[in-house]
Design a protein around this motif. Structure first.
Motif, PDB file in Angstrom:
ATOM      1  N   ALA A 142      24.693 -67.148   7.398  1.00  0.00           N
ATOM      2  CA  ALA A 142      24.023 -66.010   8.028  1.00  0.00           C
ATOM      3  C   ALA A 142      22.519 -66.240   8.100  1.00  0.00           C
ATOM      4  CB  ALA A 142      24.323 -64.729   7.258  1.00  0.00           C
ATOM      5  N   VAL A 143      21.962 -66.807   7.054  1.00  0.00           N
ATOM      6  CA  VAL A 143      20.528 -67.112   7.030  1.00  0.00           C
ATOM      7  C   VAL A 143      20.209 -68.284   7.955  1.00  0.00           C
ATOM      8  CG1 VAL A 143      18.654 -67.983   5.567  1.00  0.00           C
ATOM      9  CG2 VAL A 143      20.181 -66.175   4.719  1.00  0.00           C
ATOM     10  N   ASP A 144      21.011 -69.343   7.867  1.00  0.00           N
ATOM     11  CA  ASP A 144      20.723 -70.564   8.621  1.00  0.00           C
ATOM     12  C   ASP A 144      20.873 -70.378  10.123  1.00  0.00           C
ATOM     13  OD1 ASP A 144      20.230 -71.821   6.234  1.00  0.00           O
ATOM     14  OD2 ASP A 144      22.168 -72.855   6.135  1.00  0.00           O
ATOM     15  N   GLU A 145      21.836 -69.553  10.555  1.00  0.00           N
ATOM     16  CA  GLU A 145      22.055 -69.423  11.991  1.00  0.00           C
ATOM     17  C   GLU A 145      20.921 -68.670  12.684  1.00  0.00           C
ATOM     18  OE1 GLU A 145      25.004 -65.501  12.437  1.00  0.00           O
ATOM     19  OE2 GLU A 145      25.794 -67.507  12.748  1.00  0.00           O
ATOM     20  N   LEU A 146      20.107 -67.967  11.901  1.00  0.00           N
ATOM     21  CA  LEU A 146      18.948 -67.266  12.453  1.00  0.00           C
ATOM     22  C   LEU A 146      17.629 -67.935  12.106  1.00  0.00           C
ATOM     23  CD1 LEU A 146      19.763 -63.540  11.541  1.00  0.00           C
ATOM     24  CD2 LEU A 146      20.087 -64.648  13.750  1.00  0.00           C
ATOM     25  N   GLY A 147      17.623 -68.829  11.130  1.00  0.00           N
ATOM     26  CA  GLY A 147      16.366 -69.274  10.556  1.00  0.00           C
ATOM     27  C   GLY A 147      15.677 -68.102   9.888  1.00  0.00           C
TER      28      GLY A 147
END
Length: 338
Positions: A142-147
């Motif tokens: 969830a964090v990585d897909e948005l940066g």
């Protein structure tokens, strides 16, 4: 269309209809600033900048979590991201559960970071999902897909209880939050969705290691009423009406939680109508001011409409600073009240 997509689309439709508001206010009208007729402040020099989660913001405004699923999500998120980059405010996306469990991304991807490279962007998962098949891996995604700069965990037991497809077993959620905050590489924010966070719960969340709390009290959108409007049959709608005004008013939450946790970064959301409510929230201890339903019509209309809405909010906040003799948000937080 998946069941989650359909539910998210129905949520937006009900919120936009105006049929799911709390009938009781958020509590800000009870607080009145003591007017300063000789402020000795230059309006143009008033500083509304702040830092939140270590990131500088030109405005203490959060475009709060609204949607994570339907076909309008990408357009809404892009509009907010463009405005956030231009004006220097924060944005939080809606629940990312759908983008983590389906091949579709609905705008919940690194495009938002490309549009708003300097913005504070917050991901979002339901806290109860941590005990229903999601864990560290999904939170990292969830964090990585948005940066993203942080992850919101939303707490919505009342909504889940009234939702036909809701998750009603909340046993173990507190321990799951505690485990996640210890290992996730970005800060975790705990957020209600419109029923408020009490001082007692805030202390428990602090013990779990959350980095900030969004009190998200009553006075704005009632998710009990939203789920009642979605329910099939009169019984479900009647149940939603019974609990329409359940919750702690946002102003009460702020005062309680700030007294209990003097150093905890706090977000005020839930029924903030304009910048004067925002100013009162700052006086009660808020570090960041969130709007969701109030911003949604503008977000659907595009970045120019979002910019106009946030600028109007900021103008009222700035006028409140002038009329209390406050040169910045720190001084506004100490402004005299009647």
């Amino acid at each position: 269309m998946s069941d989650i997509e359909r539910r998210k689309r129905e949520h937006i439709h009900v919120v936009l209809s105006g049929a799911a508001k709390h009938s009781l206010p958020a509590g800000f009208d009870a607080l009145r600033f003591r007017h300063n007729a000789l402020p000795e402040v230059d309006y143009e020099a008033i500083d509304l900048s702040t830092r939140f989660m270590g990131k500088p913001l030109r405005l203490p405004y959060l475009a709060s979590s609204m949607t994570g699923g339907p076909d309008a999500a990408a357009r809404i998120n892009r509009a907010i991201a463009e405005a956030a980059q231009q004006l220097g405010f924060a944005m939080g996306v809606g629940s990312q559960r759908i983008s983590l469990t389906t091949p579709e991304r609905f705008g919940l991807n690194l495009e938002l970071r490309r549009i708003a490279p300097d913005a504070l962007i917050l991901g979002n998962l339901g806290a109860v999902q941590l005990t229903h098949g999601m864990g560290l891996e999904e939170a990292r995604r969830a964090v990585d897909e948005l940066g993203a700069d942080g992850l919101i965990l939303h707490l919505n037991p009342l909504q889940e209880a009234l939702q036909p497809e809701g998750d009603r077993n909340w046993h173990g959620v507190e321990a799951a939050i505690s485990r996640l905050t210890r290992v996730l590489p970005v800060p975790v924010i705990a957020k209600e969705v419109g029923s408020g966070i009490s001082a007692e719960v805030a202390r428990r969340l602090a013990d779990c290691g959350v980095a900030a709390i969004d009190v998200a009290g009553s006075g704005g959108t009632s998710w009990a009423a939203v789920e009642g409007k979605r329910a099939a049959g009169e019984a479900g709608e009647a149940l939603g009406e019974i609990f329409r005004d359940w919750g702690i008013p946002t102003a009460t939450c702020l005062a309680e939680v700030r007294a209990a946790l003097p150093d905890m970064p706090l977000i005020a959301s839930g029924g903030l109508r304009h910048g004067l409510d925002g100013a009162k929230a700052v006086r009660l201890g808020a570090n960041l001011l969130g709007q969701a339903a109030a911003l949604l019509p503008a977000a659907i209309n595009g970045p120019e409409a979002v910019i106009a809405h946030v600028e109007a909010f900021a103008t009222a906040l700035r006028i409140a600073c002038l009329a209390t003799g406050s040169r910045n948000l720190t001084e506004l937080g100490r402004a005299a009240v009647c």
